[in-house]
Write a protein that holds these residues in place. Structure first.
Motif, mmCIF file in Angstrom:
data_model
loop_
_atom_site.group_PDB
_atom_site.id
_atom_site.type_symbol
_atom_site.label_atom_id
_atom_site.label_comp_id
_atom_site.label_asym_id
_atom_site.label_seq_id
_atom_site.Cartn_x
_atom_site.Cartn_y
_atom_site.Cartn_z
ATOM 1 N N ALA A 86 -8.298 1.456 -5.993
ATOM 2 C CA ALA A 86 -7.535 0.516 -6.823
ATOM 3 C C ALA A 86 -6.159 1.071 -7.167
ATOM 4 O O ALA A 86 -5.145 0.357 -7.078
ATOM 5 C CB ALA A 86 -8.320 0.199 -8.094
ATOM 6 N N GLU A 87 -6.108 2.352 -7.561
ATOM 7 C CA GLU A 87 -4.817 2.974 -7.896
ATOM 8 C C GLU A 87 -3.877 2.917 -6.693
ATOM 9 O O GLU A 87 -2.683 2.626 -6.832
ATOM 10 C CB GLU A 87 -5.039 4.432 -8.310
ATOM 11 C CG GLU A 87 -5.880 4.629 -9.560
ATOM 12 C CD GLU A 87 -5.089 4.428 -10.833
ATOM 13 O OE1 GLU A 87 -3.910 4.055 -10.748
ATOM 14 O OE2 GLU A 87 -5.661 4.650 -11.931
ATOM 15 N N SER A 88 -4.417 3.184 -5.511
ATOM 16 C CA SER A 88 -3.594 3.202 -4.307
ATOM 17 C C SER A 88 -3.080 1.809 -3.964
ATOM 18 O O SER A 88 -1.911 1.633 -3.598
ATOM 19 C CB SER A 88 -4.419 3.781 -3.148
ATOM 20 O OG SER A 88 -3.657 3.890 -1.984
ATOM 21 N N LEU A 89 -3.937 0.806 -4.092
ATOM 22 C CA LEU A 89 -3.518 -0.562 -3.797
ATOM 23 C C LEU A 89 -2.478 -1.053 -4.792
ATOM 24 O O LEU A 89 -1.507 -1.729 -4.424
ATOM 25 C CB LEU A 89 -4.730 -1.492 -3.823
ATOM 26 C CG LEU A 89 -5.715 -1.335 -2.653
ATOM 27 C CD1 LEU A 89 -6.998 -2.111 -2.927
ATOM 28 C CD2 LEU A 89 -5.081 -1.787 -1.347
ATOM 29 N N LEU A 90 -2.644 -0.704 -6.073
ATOM 30 C CA LEU A 90 -1.663 -1.094 -7.067
ATOM 31 C C LEU A 90 -0.315 -0.404 -6.821
ATOM 32 O O LEU A 90 0.745 -1.019 -6.973
ATOM 33 C CB LEU A 90 -2.186 -0.757 -8.463
ATOM 34 C CG LEU A 90 -3.373 -1.596 -8.961
ATOM 35 C CD1 LEU A 90 -3.944 -1.014 -10.248
ATOM 36 C CD2 LEU A 90 -2.952 -3.038 -9.164
ATOM 37 N N ALA A 91 -0.360 0.862 -6.418
ATOM 38 C CA ALA A 91 0.870 1.582 -6.095
ATOM 39 C C ALA A 91 1.572 0.960 -4.893
ATOM 40 O O ALA A 91 2.805 0.866 -4.854
ATOM 41 C CB ALA A 91 0.567 3.059 -5.849
ATOM 42 N N LEU A 92 0.791 0.520 -3.900
ATOM 43 C CA LEU A 92 1.374 -0.126 -2.726
ATOM 44 C C LEU A 92 2.056 -1.434 -3.125
ATOM 45 O O LEU A 92 3.165 -1.734 -2.641
ATOM 46 C CB LEU A 92 0.282 -0.404 -1.680
ATOM 47 C CG LEU A 92 0.725 -1.050 -0.369
ATOM 48 C CD1 LEU A 92 1.680 -0.141 0.397
ATOM 49 C CD2 LEU A 92 -0.499 -1.375 0.497
ATOM 50 N N ASP A 93 1.428 -2.175 -4.017
ATOM 51 C CA ASP A 93 2.050 -3.418 -4.499
ATOM 52 C C ASP A 93 3.350 -3.115 -5.239
ATOM 53 O O ASP A 93 4.353 -3.842 -5.089
ATOM 54 C CB ASP A 93 1.088 -4.155 -5.429
ATOM 55 C CG ASP A 93 -0.007 -4.884 -4.674
ATOM 56 O OD1 ASP A 93 0.134 -5.054 -3.466
ATOM 57 O OD2 ASP A 93 -1.010 -5.273 -5.311
ATOM 58 N N ASP A 94 3.347 -2.064 -6.052
ATOM 59 C CA ASP A 94 4.558 -1.691 -6.787
ATOM 60 C C ASP A 94 5.686 -1.312 -5.836
ATOM 61 O O ASP A 94 6.857 -1.659 -6.056
ATOM 62 C CB ASP A 94 4.259 -0.518 -7.721
ATOM 63 C CG ASP A 94 3.376 -0.911 -8.898
ATOM 64 O OD1 ASP A 94 3.249 -2.119 -9.156
ATOM 65 O OD2 ASP A 94 2.787 -0.014 -9.533
ATOM 66 N N THR A 95 5.332 -0.601 -4.747
ATOM 67 C CA THR A 95 6.335 -0.201 -3.756
ATOM 68 C C THR A 95 6.930 -1.420 -3.070
ATOM 69 O O THR A 95 8.150 -1.508 -2.851
ATOM 70 C CB THR A 95 5.698 0.725 -2.708
ATOM 71 O OG1 THR A 95 5.168 1.872 -3.353
ATOM 72 C CG2 THR A 95 6.709 1.143 -1.651
ATOM 73 N N ARG A 96 6.081 -2.398 -2.732
ATOM 74 C CA ARG A 96 6.577 -3.604 -2.075
ATOM 75 C C ARG A 96 7.485 -4.407 -2.997
ATOM 76 O O ARG A 96 8.452 -5.045 -2.551
ATOM 77 C CB ARG A 96 5.390 -4.469 -1.654
ATOM 78 C CG ARG A 96 4.614 -3.918 -0.447
ATOM 79 C CD ARG A 96 3.342 -4.706 -0.276
ATOM 80 N NE ARG A 96 2.691 -4.424 1.000
ATOM 81 C CZ ARG A 96 1.476 -4.852 1.325
ATOM 82 N NH1 ARG A 96 0.787 -5.573 0.458
ATOM 83 N NH2 ARG A 96 0.964 -4.569 2.497
#
Length: 342
Positions: free
Chosen positions: A330-340
């Motif tokens: 979950a942390e990784s997916l949320l970070a990926l969304d933040d990067t996008r």
């Protein structure tokens, strides 16, 4: 150290297998269908900690064609056959998935045998073990095989028949080539880029609130880093030759239990995660119009519990707690969304 070929290195499991091999000191080759993906692959690996000058060669080969495979395996000690053909739309028939998956496995095995490769590790799936069975009160083991005549989805059918074909090939035409199979349950863990497994898609949809309620089914889950570790153990341990290994961390989890872990670990960042469970009858009704649900309709209400006792006993494999993996996913997916979004 060995020279190892990883097929499908740009995929989620394949990229983590490459990282594990590089960290263990091996030289790696990997295949991609489209050479234009090499820069993206190298960026993913560097995101995962690989050095920019890591001993990695990227080659072009397609599982649906003979070209390139003889060169890809030449001089390799082992092959991790992770790649599997994918479709961009729903298959019109089962054969549309089964034929390329089965033919692709045989294509890689023939090339490996002819090149004198010592061992191939095949990435199979729990889909080749736990589907098409009546309800049961004991976990699935490596002795079980999916019943392909039970109306299962094309993906599970393709993984089952491809693995069956691989074992038949080794028995009748293998020549001294050794085979081991790794059968992961739902694969979770940190993402290296936007290309990740369907199991992560479930977590993603729960986080963004696109599912109103948890679906009612239970399956095992496992960290992608532990799946890569199991591939390396199956590649190097003499005890792994001729064996299948389920990759699962602990018991199976109902989707509502995954949701509860997300709420506990992420707090308010999990506000979009559903807190209630959708009745099976409602999910079956929605599956008639929702493509995502349609692929899950045969397991609604079922518990596909499976045990990894064999891998732990025979190979000394120790998967990390799945609760930690779910939180890291979950942390990784949320970070990926933040990067996008940046």
């Amino acid at each position: 150290m060995s020279e190892v070929l990883v097929t499908g290195g740009s995929g989620y499991i394949g990229s983590w297998c490459i990282l594990a091999l590089l960290n263990a000191g091996h030289s790696v080759r990997t295949t991609v269908r489209n050479p234009s993906r090499e820069p993206e692959l190298r960026a993913m690996l560097q995101h995962g900690g690989a050095a920019h000058d890591a001993p990695l060669r990227v080659l072009t080969a397609d599982l649906t064609r003979d070209a390139g495979w003889a060169d890809a395996v030449q001089g390799c000690d082992a092959v991790l056959h992770v790649a599997s053909p994918t479709l961009t739309s729903a298959p019109r028939s089962d054969d549309e998935m089964v034929t390329p998956a089965r033919d692709g496995v045989l294509r890689v095995l023939r090339a490996a045998r002819d090149a004198g490769v010592r061992r191939v590790v095949l990435t199979s799936a729990i889909g080749a073990i736990a589907y098409g069975h009546p309800d049961r009160d004991r976990p699935f083991t490596e002795d079980d095989w999916t019943n392909v005549d039970a109306g299962i989805e094309p993906y599970q059918k393709s993984k089952t028949l491809a693995e069956r074909a691989a074992w038949d090939f080794i028995e009748t035409q293998g020549g001294g080539l050794e085979l081991a199979a790794v059968n992961p349950t739902g694969v979770l863990g940190p993402v290296l880029g936007p290309d990740y497994s369907p199991s992560l898609g479930l977590i993603k949809r729960m986080l963004d609130g696109s599912v109103p309620a948890s679906l009612k089914f239970a399956t095992g889950y496992v960290d992608v880093r532990d799946v890569a570790d199991l591939h390396l153990r199956a590649m190097t341990d003499p005890a792994a030759a001729g064996e299948r290994f389920i990759a699962a961390s602990g018991r199976s989890l109902w989707v509502r239990e995954v949701a509860a872990i997300l709420h506990e670990r992420l707090g308010e960042r999990a506000d979009g995660v559903p807190s209630r469970e959708m009745p099976v009858w409602a999910a079956r009704g929605l599956s008639l119009v929702n493509p995502d649900l349609r692929t899950l309709r045969t397991i609604l209400g079922k518990n596909l519990d499976a045990t990894s006792e064999k891998a732990q006993r025979l190979l000394g494999w120790k998967p990390r707690p799945i609760e930690d993996t779910i939180a890291e996913t979950a942390e990784s997916l949320l970070a990926l969304d933040d990067t996008r979004a940046a």
